[in-house]
Design a protein around this motif. Sequence first.
Motif, PDB file in Angstrom:
ATOM      1  N   CYS A   1       0.821  -1.215   0.000  1.00  0.00           N
ATOM      2  CA  CYS A   1       0.000   0.000   0.000  1.00  0.00           C
ATOM      3  C   CYS A   1       0.858   1.269   0.000  1.00  0.00           C
ATOM      4  O   CYS A   1       0.354   2.361  -0.297  1.00  0.00           O
ATOM      5  CB  CYS A   1      -0.914   0.028   1.217  1.00  0.00           C
ATOM      6  N   ALA A   2       2.128   1.097   0.356  1.00  0.00           N
ATOM      7  CA  ALA A   2       2.986   2.282   0.488  1.00  0.00           C
ATOM      8  C   ALA A   2       3.009   3.145  -0.778  1.00  0.00           C
ATOM      9  O   ALA A   2       2.795   4.364  -0.687  1.00  0.00           O
ATOM     10  CB  ALA A   2       4.400   1.853   0.892  1.00  0.00           C
ATOM     11  N   PRO A   3       3.221   2.546  -1.960  1.00  0.00           N
ATOM     12  CA  PRO A   3       3.251   3.387  -3.167  1.00  0.00           C
ATOM     13  C   PRO A   3       1.937   4.138  -3.362  1.00  0.00           C
ATOM     14  O   PRO A   3       1.939   5.311  -3.773  1.00  0.00           O
ATOM     15  CB  PRO A   3       3.447   2.381  -4.305  1.00  0.00           C
ATOM     16  N   MET A   4       0.844   3.476  -3.050  1.00  0.00           N
ATOM     17  CA  MET A   4      -0.460   4.107  -3.205  1.00  0.00           C
ATOM     18  C   MET A   4      -0.583   5.299  -2.247  1.00  0.00           C
ATOM     19  O   MET A   4      -1.060   6.375  -2.633  1.00  0.00           O
ATOM     20  CB  MET A   4      -1.533   3.057  -2.916  1.00  0.00           C
ATOM     21  N   LEU A   5      -0.128   5.099  -1.029  1.00  0.00           N
ATOM     22  CA  LEU A   5      -0.221   6.182  -0.047  1.00  0.00           C
ATOM     23  C   LEU A   5       0.698   7.340  -0.430  1.00  0.00           C
ATOM     24  O   LEU A   5       0.320   8.511  -0.290  1.00  0.00           O
ATOM     25  CB  LEU A   5       0.142   5.661   1.351  1.00  0.00           C
ATOM     26  N   VAL A   6       1.870   6.983  -0.929  1.00  0.00           N
ATOM     27  CA  VAL A   6       2.764   8.038  -1.423  1.00  0.00           C
ATOM     28  C   VAL A   6       2.068   8.764  -2.575  1.00  0.00           C
ATOM     29  O   VAL A   6       2.097  10.005  -2.668  1.00  0.00           O
ATOM     30  CB  VAL A   6       4.122   7.436  -1.875  1.00  0.00           C
ATOM     31  N   GLY A   7       1.412   7.982  -3.435  1.00  0.00           N
ATOM     32  CA  GLY A   7       0.663   8.569  -4.550  1.00  0.00           C
ATOM     33  C   GLY A   7      -0.406   9.537  -4.064  1.00  0.00           C
ATOM     34  O   GLY A   7      -0.586  10.629  -4.614  1.00  0.00           O
ATOM     35  N   VAL A   8      -1.096   9.151  -2.997  1.00  0.00           N
ATOM     36  CA  VAL A   8      -2.128  10.031  -2.424  1.00  0.00           C
ATOM     37  C   VAL A   8      -1.498  11.343  -1.970  1.00  0.00           C
ATOM     38  O   VAL A   8      -2.030  12.430  -2.198  1.00  0.00           O
ATOM     39  CB  VAL A   8      -2.858   9.324  -1.257  1.00  0.00           C
ATOM     40  N   ALA A   9      -0.326  11.205  -1.351  1.00  0.00           N
ATOM     41  CA  ALA A   9       0.376  12.404  -0.912  1.00  0.00           C
ATOM     42  C   ALA A   9       0.718  13.319  -2.090  1.00  0.00           C
ATOM     43  O   ALA A   9       0.834  14.526  -1.950  1.00  0.00           O
ATOM     44  CB  ALA A   9       1.650  12.018  -0.151  1.00  0.00           C
ATOM     45  N   PHE A  10       0.881  12.677  -3.282  1.00  0.00           N
ATOM     46  CA  PHE A  10       1.201  13.457  -4.474  1.00  0.00           C
ATOM     47  C   PHE A  10      -0.021  13.732  -5.351  1.00  0.00           C
ATOM     48  O   PHE A  10       0.107  14.003  -6.532  1.00  0.00           O
ATOM     49  CB  PHE A  10       2.290  12.746  -5.299  1.00  0.00           C
ATOM     50  N   GLY A  11      -1.194  13.539  -4.770  1.00  0.00           N
ATOM     51  CA  GLY A  11      -2.370  13.986  -5.497  1.00  0.00           C
ATOM     52  C   GLY A  11      -3.307  12.911  -6.024  1.00  0.00           C
ATOM     53  O   GLY A  11      -4.324  13.228  -6.637  1.00  0.00           O
TER      54      GLY A  11
END
Lengths: 253, 307
Positions: free
Chosen positions: A121-131
């Motif tokens: 899930c980490a990449p997805m959460l990082v993605g959320v942080a980036f919009g």
Amino acid sequence: MMEFAPVRAVWRRELALYRRYWASTSFAAMTEPTIYLLAFGYGFGSVVGALYGYDYKDFVATGVVATAVLFIGAFGGMFNTFIRRTFQHTYDAMLAAPVDVRELVTAEASWLAVKAGVYGCAPMLVGVAFGLEPSWGMLLVPFIGFLTGLVFALFGVWVSAIVPSINTFDYVITGALTPMFMVAGTFFPVTQLPAWVAAAAQVNPLYHCVELVRGAVFGRLGLDDLGHLGVLSACAVLMWALAVWKMRARLID
Amino acid sequence: MPIVASMDAIVLHGVTKRYPDVTAVDGLDLEVPEGICLGLLGPNGAGKSTTMRLLTAQSLADEGEIRVMGLRLPQQSKQARALMGVVPQLDNLDEELTARENLEVFAHLYRVPRQERRAAVDRALALAQLTDRAATRTVNLSGGMRRRLLIARGLVHQPRLVLLDEPTVGLDPQVRQELWSLIVRLREEGVTTLMSTHYIEEAERLADDCALMSHGRIVARGSPEELVKEHAGAEVAEHYASQERQAEIAALAAEAGVPTRRTGPSISLLKSEQLPRSLEEALGPPNVRRPATLEDVFVVLTGEAVE
Ligand SMILES: Nc1ncnc2c1ncn2[C@@H]1O[C@H](COP(=O)(O)OP(=O)(O)OP(=O)(O)O)[C@@H](O)[C@H]1O
Ligand SMILES: [Mg+2]
């Protein structure tokens, strides 16, 4: 008969190890996708812009979930299992207790699968942080990560039991994992590839993982996703049987 | 077929285990009555460790019948393993984990009930005399401490049957003493112990019964005293002599049916109290007369040459 108590006992060991190494594990899990996102999402994204209606960095953020799952599952399955079996003799010690090989394999693989589900899930959460826009479907991603992680962890365990030495993993990584990683639709859709490569992607578990993750995150799950789920489940069953078979041959003489 | 309540904790009948290069266990017959300490003696490669692995079904026999605590192996091996504690010859502790964590994992593996787990681990730590090193990672423990931890790990669930594969190898005399008292304590509690060892003294002190193993089978069985009496007699006569003379003496003794063994610069004639008059005269008085030992039996029965 397969029992739960031994599986939990093996998890107990993993938990003790995890308590010791969680910081480095988590650091790697968060940093790697961030790098991919920055490099591909922004670097490439500024050229590509949108792809099939998705913002390119959203496309990558969802795709890299599968990459993370692949690495955690397959590398853990290959290296940990090999080292524990041959150098540390951990499994020899455990199998003198009331534990069967299949319980051992199930425990090791499922632990890695949980890790893959969580850190995937980490990449997805990082993605959320980036919009990337949050959605309810994101709650399904850990489960997709778990199932895919299980496939690759079991694959790794199986491979670890057939390679003659740890160096042989190079062949597996270059010959199997890297191609899988490239033709999974992570960074570009497989439809962009020559027909035969796109066809090969159909038997790549990672491709089905990517499709499921995008379906879940972008809220467009459909009937064809049952097919993806079916392929992943079938792979898990097949890999379990192979892993147990070869590990038993290696551990019981 | 109903399981017959047996007084034997371990039964092996005609058990054979073949590896591509060697038959490690070759038609082995062995019974270990409940509550005794059986010393399994034998030279390197005799098949002791393989026998132990057969008893945990980590090795599967090609032929023969194995029962542990009345359970048939390998079919019921899991139940059997739950009743056993195993201390392997090779240290396979978890180096990354602490002493306590090692024991906790095995308390789980052996299904010690949750309420009793903490006490079981504490007791095992005390047994290993590692209570104040509980939080030390295993990799940082000394060799003797590791060995103690390895033994305590096999006892964490208070098994009724313990397999000890060379438990005191590489330990200093003090630590060995401590382990001996531990094994004595186990026997006092009625635990059955199968212990392989190279140390004759260890077997003499601890074992109620010894089985001498050679080339995958038992070549002699009995209490240490019985074995000495039967195979080495009461007294041993040692003759210091050159290699050539030793060979001559050996030939003469063999003719008279007297067992001999080389003891470095001397040759030892066993059962010297039964020596025929003529031979005694031919040899002259020995340099040393000493009581026969289990070591004499070991060497005579398992062959001097290491293969
Ligand atoms: N996994 C294996 N594969 C092939 N051969 C084996 C295997 N395990 C044991 N052997 C062989 O079986 C024979 C008996 O070995 P085993 O370890 O049982 O002897 P041992 O009595 O325990 O010896 P030691 O006192 O040296 O520990 C040896 O010749 C050994 O090489
Ligand atoms: Mg051995």
